[in-house]
Design a protein around this motif. Structure first.
Motif, short mmCIF file in Angstrom:
data_model
loop_
_atom_site.label_atom_id
_atom_site.label_comp_id
_atom_site.label_asym_id
_atom_site.label_seq_id
_atom_site.Cartn_x
_atom_site.Cartn_y
_atom_site.Cartn_z
N THR A 120 48.31 5.00 87.02
CA THR A 120 47.59 4.05 87.86
C THR A 120 46.38 4.74 88.49
N ASP B 160 42.52 -4.52 88.79
CA ASP B 160 43.81 -5.08 89.18
C ASP B 160 43.77 -6.60 89.21
N ALA C 208 46.68 -9.36 89.80
CA ALA C 208 47.02 -8.98 91.17
C ALA C 208 46.22 -9.79 92.17
#
Length: 396
Positions: free
Chosen positions: A231, A316, A321
């Motif tokens: 990540t 993201d 997200a």
């Protein structure tokens, strides 16, 4: 506030649109010296001469040299415009449209396709804003006037090498004031080192070949240290009384050590392995993030944490997200590009000259906002913010 640098008198006259003989002679003398230096690096004289024939300096780039918004714009304004609903929707469309090229880039260089597309979106709004300034003119001006001339002379030499090799058509070699060009805004020297021919046509063309631009961006991030499967980082919650002196992108420590200090992921998930640094882009009262070496790779594209966070957050959001959990520490929200266009249109209706409502906040828009604020008893700062838009919507 933009800080004007000291220039020769003849250069100063050029700011006023005057091009005296002495200024022309000064610029031509500089070009003559550059010609000798650059042709000594293997660029053909004919390439240099053709690219600079009749060239005049563009002194507007000198002001731009001293005005970089990544370091002046509040982080919540910066991110509101770069990561908005429009860009998220467009990015998801680009992921579908260019899935084949992204698959090749992802498999060849090990870089997450969402990050590649996020760079594309932040750098040029998916090719809509690649810049219109001729690279040779901008870089020649920056090579002859202002600060950092040595750096820009290297970029001008790299531009001439690109022209000499024929990778990009000469009339398509336009970009930003500083010389960044193409869909993902490579500097010429970066292009020479890292651009790739992903579409297999024998040319590395980040202007007219989207696959080449995406592949070149993936190669850049790969060479910058991107680790596949890791990540970039994530938002975290800090415990009460946390020692903010521990923050710093380069002050990395094991995830377990952060957890021991009471740091928790904002989404409630478990901490991964590895190490990370803590960044607080708006101080201890705003969102906090643990960032890994992959964040550092993004940072290498343009050395500003706000910039790297915009790309990381957009990547993201492209995956589905949501927004950050912790709000920014401001009572006057930033505006999306759609809201900025609306603000400009409302100012225009009130008689202000802000140009075409395009969502770009320039001097005309800031001056109009400042005047509107004074007339309405608001704090005068010229900032395109939620309070100004709300007041305009209310017909004040």
């Amino acid at each position: 506030m933009s800080r004007r640098i000291a220039l020769p008198l003849s250069a100063g006259l050029l700011f006023a649109g005057v091009a005296p003989v002495s200024a022309q002679a000064e610029f031509q003398a500089c070009l003559s010296g550059l010609r000798s230096t650059i042709t000594a690096q293997g660029v053909s004289a004919s390439t240099f001469d053709q690219a600079t024939r009749g060239l005049q300096p563009d002194m507007k780039v000198i002001d731009s040299l001293n005005d970089q918004p990544e370091f002046k714009t509040p982080i919540w304004d910066y991110l509101s415009a770069l990561v908005d609903d429009e860009r998220i929707a467009d990015g998801r469309a680009m992921l579908r449209q260019w899935s084949q090229a992204l698959s090749v880039a992802e498999s060849r260089y090990g870089v997450d396709r969402h990050v590649i597309v996020a760079v594309w979106g932040v750098e040029s709004d998916f090719g809509r804003a690649i810049g219109k300034r001729p690279l040779v003119q901008s870089l020649a001006t920056l090579s002859c006037y202002g600060r950092r001339q040595g750096y820009f002379r290297g970029e001008l030499a790299a531009t001439m090498k690109i022209l000499d090799r024929g990778d990009v058509a000469a009339d398509h070699l336009t970009g930003s004031w500083a010389g960044a060009f193409g869909h993902t805004q490579f500097m010429p020297s970066t292009f020479l080192r890292l651009a790739v021919d992903l579409d297999g046509d024998g040319r590395r063309d980040v202007v007219d070949s989207i696959p080449d631009a995406l592949g070149s961006t993936a190669n850049f991030l790969h060479k910058a240290g991107w680790t596949q499967g890791m990540t970039w980082g994530f938002e975290v919650k800090l415990p009460p009384g946390f020692n903010t002196a521990l923050a710093g992108r380069t002050k990395k420590r094991p995830m377990a050590a952060w957890e021991h200090l009471g740091v928790r992921r904002a989404d409630g998930r478990a901490m991964p392995g590895g190490s990370a640094g803590l960044i607080l882009p708006a101080g201890p009262n705003g969102p906090a993030f643990l960032v890994t070496r992959n964040f550092d790779a993004i940072y290498g594209y343009n050395a500003a944490e706000s910039y790297a966070l915009a790309i990381a957050h957009l990547s993201d959001r492209l995956k589905g997200a949501g927004p950050f959990v912790t709000p920014w520490p401001t009572n006057d929200r930033g505006l999306s590009r759609a809201e900025r266009r609306e603000l400009q249109a409302l100012l225009t209706r009130k008689g202000y000259d802000v140009g075409q409502p395009d969502g770009a906040i320039g001097n005309k828009t800031r001056e109009a906002i400042a005047d509107f604020q004074v007339r309405n008893g608001m704090q005068r700062n010229g900032r395109a913010s939620g309070s100004v838009l709300d007041a305009l919507r209310a017909g004040r």
